[in-house]
Design a protein around this motif. Sequence first.
Motif, PDB file in Angstrom:
ATOM      1  N   ILE A 175       0.862  -1.188   0.000  1.00 20.70           N
ATOM      2  CA  ILE A 175       0.000   0.000   0.000  1.00 20.70           C
ATOM      3  C   ILE A 175       0.891   1.229   0.000  1.00 20.70           C
ATOM      4  O   ILE A 175       1.659   1.459   0.938  1.00 20.70           O
ATOM      5  N   ALA A 176       0.807   2.006  -1.060  1.00 18.40           N
ATOM      6  CA  ALA A 176       1.607   3.225  -1.184  1.00 18.40           C
ATOM      7  C   ALA A 176       0.730   4.322  -1.767  1.00 18.40           C
ATOM      8  O   ALA A 176       1.050   4.945  -2.778  1.00 18.40           O
ATOM      9  N   THR A 177      -0.403   4.526  -1.109  1.00 18.88           N
ATOM     10  CA  THR A 177      -1.443   5.414  -1.634  1.00 18.88           C
ATOM     11  C   THR A 177      -1.320   6.851  -1.138  1.00 18.88           C
ATOM     12  O   THR A 177      -2.187   7.677  -1.426  1.00 18.88           O
ATOM     13  N   GLY A 178      -0.280   7.165  -0.384  1.00 19.44           N
ATOM     14  CA  GLY A 178      -0.130   8.516   0.133  1.00 19.44           C
ATOM     15  C   GLY A 178      -1.051   8.773   1.312  1.00 19.44           C
ATOM     16  O   GLY A 178      -1.485   7.849   2.006  1.00 19.44           O
ATOM     17  N   GLY A 179      -1.350  10.060   1.529  1.00 18.20           N
ATOM     18  CA  GLY A 179      -2.121  10.445   2.703  1.00 18.20           C
ATOM     19  C   GLY A 179      -3.601  10.605   2.448  1.00 18.20           C
ATOM     20  O   GLY A 179      -4.173   9.982   1.555  1.00 18.20           O
ATOM     21  N   TYR A 180      -4.225  11.490   3.247  1.00 20.10           N
ATOM     22  CA  TYR A 180      -5.677  11.683   3.174  1.00 20.10           C
ATOM     23  C   TYR A 180      -6.017  13.167   3.079  1.00 20.10           C
ATOM     24  O   TYR A 180      -7.072  13.622   3.543  1.00 20.10           O
ATOM     25  N   ASP A 181      -5.126  13.938   2.457  1.00 22.23           N
ATOM     26  CA  ASP A 181      -5.255  15.393   2.414  1.00 22.23           C
ATOM     27  C   ASP A 181      -6.609  15.870   1.895  1.00 22.23           C
ATOM     28  O   ASP A 181      -7.181  16.843   2.402  1.00 22.23           O
ATOM     29  N   TRP A 182      -7.137  15.226   0.860  1.00 21.09           N
ATOM     30  CA  TRP A 182      -8.367  15.698   0.229  1.00 21.09           C
ATOM     31  C   TRP A 182      -9.617  15.021   0.775  1.00 21.09           C
ATOM     32  O   TRP A 182     -10.713  15.259   0.280  1.00 21.09           O
ATOM     33  N   ASN A 183      -9.465  14.198   1.789  1.00 23.96           N
ATOM     34  CA  ASN A 183     -10.626  13.664   2.496  1.00 23.96           C
ATOM     35  C   ASN A 183     -10.792  14.514   3.756  1.00 23.96           C
ATOM     36  O   ASN A 183     -10.315  14.163   4.832  1.00 23.96           O
ATOM     37  N   VAL A 184     -11.442  15.664   3.587  1.00 26.29           N
ATOM     38  CA  VAL A 184     -11.494  16.660   4.653  1.00 26.29           C
ATOM     39  C   VAL A 184     -12.173  16.106   5.901  1.00 26.29           C
ATOM     40  O   VAL A 184     -11.716  16.344   7.026  1.00 26.29           O
ATOM     41  N   ASP A 185     -13.253  15.358   5.746  1.00 24.21           N
ATOM     42  CA  ASP A 185     -13.943  14.809   6.911  1.00 24.21           C
ATOM     43  C   ASP A 185     -13.040  13.859   7.684  1.00 24.21           C
ATOM     44  O   ASP A 185     -12.976  13.901   8.923  1.00 24.21           O
ATOM     45  N   LEU A 186     -12.329  12.997   6.963  1.00 19.74           N
ATOM     46  CA  LEU A 186     -11.403  12.074   7.618  1.00 19.74           C
ATOM     47  C   LEU A 186     -10.262  12.853   8.261  1.00 19.74           C
ATOM     48  O   LEU A 186      -9.828  12.532   9.376  1.00 19.74           O
ATOM     49  N   GLY A 187      -9.787  13.885   7.572  1.00 22.22           N
ATOM     50  CA  GLY A 187      -8.699  14.692   8.107  1.00 22.22           C
ATOM     51  C   GLY A 187      -9.063  15.376   9.410  1.00 22.22           C
ATOM     52  O   GLY A 187      -8.279  15.386  10.367  1.00 22.22           O
ATOM     53  N   LYS A 188     -10.256  15.943   9.475  1.00 25.38           N
ATOM     54  CA  LYS A 188     -10.697  16.593  10.710  1.00 25.38           C
ATOM     55  C   LYS A 188     -10.793  15.576  11.846  1.00 25.38           C
ATOM     56  O   LYS A 188     -10.422  15.857  12.991  1.00 25.38           O
ATOM     57  N   GLN A 189     -11.273  14.396  11.523  1.00 25.01           N
ATOM     58  CA  GLN A 189     -11.415  13.350  12.535  1.00 25.01           C
ATOM     59  C   GLN A 189     -10.059  12.885  13.061  1.00 25.01           C
ATOM     60  O   GLN A 189      -9.859  12.761  14.275  1.00 25.01           O
ATOM     61  N   LEU A 190      -9.125  12.633  12.156  1.00 26.28           N
ATOM     62  CA  LEU A 190      -7.840  12.072  12.547  1.00 26.28           C
ATOM     63  C   LEU A 190      -6.885  13.113  13.124  1.00 26.28           C
ATOM     64  O   LEU A 190      -6.053  12.796  13.980  1.00 26.28           O
ATOM     65  N   GLU A 191      -6.992  14.354  12.640  1.00 30.03           N
ATOM     66  CA  GLU A 191      -6.072  15.388  13.113  1.00 30.03           C
ATOM     67  C   GLU A 191      -6.583  16.131  14.340  1.00 30.03           C
ATOM     68  O   GLU A 191      -5.824  16.806  15.026  1.00 30.03           O
ATOM     69  N   GLY A 192      -7.883  16.035  14.621  1.00 31.39           N
ATOM     70  CA  GLY A 192      -8.416  16.683  15.801  1.00 31.39           C
ATOM     71  C   GLY A 192      -8.616  18.174  15.657  1.00 31.39           C
ATOM     72  O   GLY A 192      -8.570  18.914  16.647  1.00 31.39           O
ATOM     73  N   PHE A 193      -8.844  18.662  14.427  1.00 32.74           N
ATOM     74  CA  PHE A 193      -9.092  20.075  14.185  1.00 32.74           C
ATOM     75  C   PHE A 193     -10.548  20.280  13.765  1.00 32.74           C
ATOM     76  O   PHE A 193     -11.153  19.388  13.158  1.00 32.74           O
ATOM     77  N   PRO A 194     -11.112  21.462  14.055  1.00 31.59           N
ATOM     78  CA  PRO A 194     -12.487  21.720  13.623  1.00 31.59           C
ATOM     79  C   PRO A 194     -12.619  21.896  12.121  1.00 31.59           C
ATOM     80  O   PRO A 194     -13.694  21.729  11.561  1.00 31.59           O
ATOM     81  N   ASP A 195     -11.521  22.254  11.463  1.00 26.74           N
ATOM     82  CA  ASP A 195     -11.540  22.404  10.009  1.00 26.74           C
ATOM     83  C   ASP A 195     -10.112  22.313   9.490  1.00 26.74           C
ATOM     84  O   ASP A 195      -9.157  22.590  10.223  1.00 26.74           O
ATOM     85  N   VAL A 196      -9.965  21.899   8.256  1.00 24.22           N
ATOM     86  CA  VAL A 196      -8.643  21.768   7.643  1.00 24.22           C
ATOM     87  C   VAL A 196      -8.730  22.224   6.192  1.00 24.22           C
ATOM     88  O   VAL A 196      -9.813  22.301   5.611  1.00 24.22           O
TER      89      VAL A 196
END
Length: 323
Positions: free
Chosen positions: A27-48
């Motif tokens: 698996i070498a699919t990179g990150g989740y930058d453009w999955n904003v909902d997942l990003g907010k959940q995993l990073e713990g920010f109200p918005d990204v």
Amino acid sequence: LSGDGERVDGVVLDDGQVITAKRGVVIATGGYDWNVDLGKQLEGFPDVVPMGPVSLTGDGLVLGAELGAVVHRIQNCLSVMLGYTIPSATEGEPPSSCRASIVELFSPHTLLVNHHAERFADESYFQEIVPRLRQFDALRHQYPNVPCYLIFDAQYLERYSFANQPVGTPVPGFVAHSDSMRELGAKLGIDSDKLAATVDRFNNFARTGVDGDFHRGEKRWRLASASGPAKNPSLGTIEKPPFYGVQLLPSIGNSTGLLANQHAQVMHHRGRPIEGLYVSGVAAARTEMGAGYQAGMNLASAMTFSYLAVEHMAGKTTTSHSP
């Protein structure tokens, strides 16, 4: 991914076709930058704000999680930066994303304020900014420093790049601007009087060369590449109109990934490697605390663990269950 529940043996395409993998799947699919909902959940920010290619949507995490993989997050990832988006001039195309942390915050004639119109960190040192973005005010039930605002003036534009454009390029129309700092505050929706007072205080620091609040410009690693005023190359007054302001949000630093062992094998929640499944690059979890962005870090890690994965597939290493 296809397999018998014990071992991954291939990849299933959208049309149902199966590509068999005799030795394993990486698996070498990179990150989740453009999955904003997942990003907010995993990073713990109200918005990204998303960065990078639009294909980075966290697919690798989903594929691994479906098989019981450990989805691991480091708690103080310093790879998070601050950014903004520029609306696309072409209908149907996504906005372009810019990181303010690369140029704008490191140069003089800029400052950073929160939505209380107060500075909260040394703007030139993102390792200090990121932990303060994560601060949470329990009484107000808000993140006081998210979103925040980049403030700069005409002096900055005369010498430095904005939005990755050549020096002197007109500022995009979406950026708030005014000949009055108080009016700029009103346009940004923050306390106008407080913003004017914050900028006045900052300007006094810039004139003396000493940041009495956050010691901007005193860290030698930033001074080595600074090019501002001689008293303090990181400081510069914000006093020449027009004044500009743009809202900044955390840009995802990918604090989370699939946990792997030293052979790049993806680890199962049961504490064993998932046979035939490997991970490399940003899709793999970092296990070092406080990991931060440095040029080449992700590429070096990807090359190293891809090599280790292939070695293990070829049977050149001894299997270990240690993550």
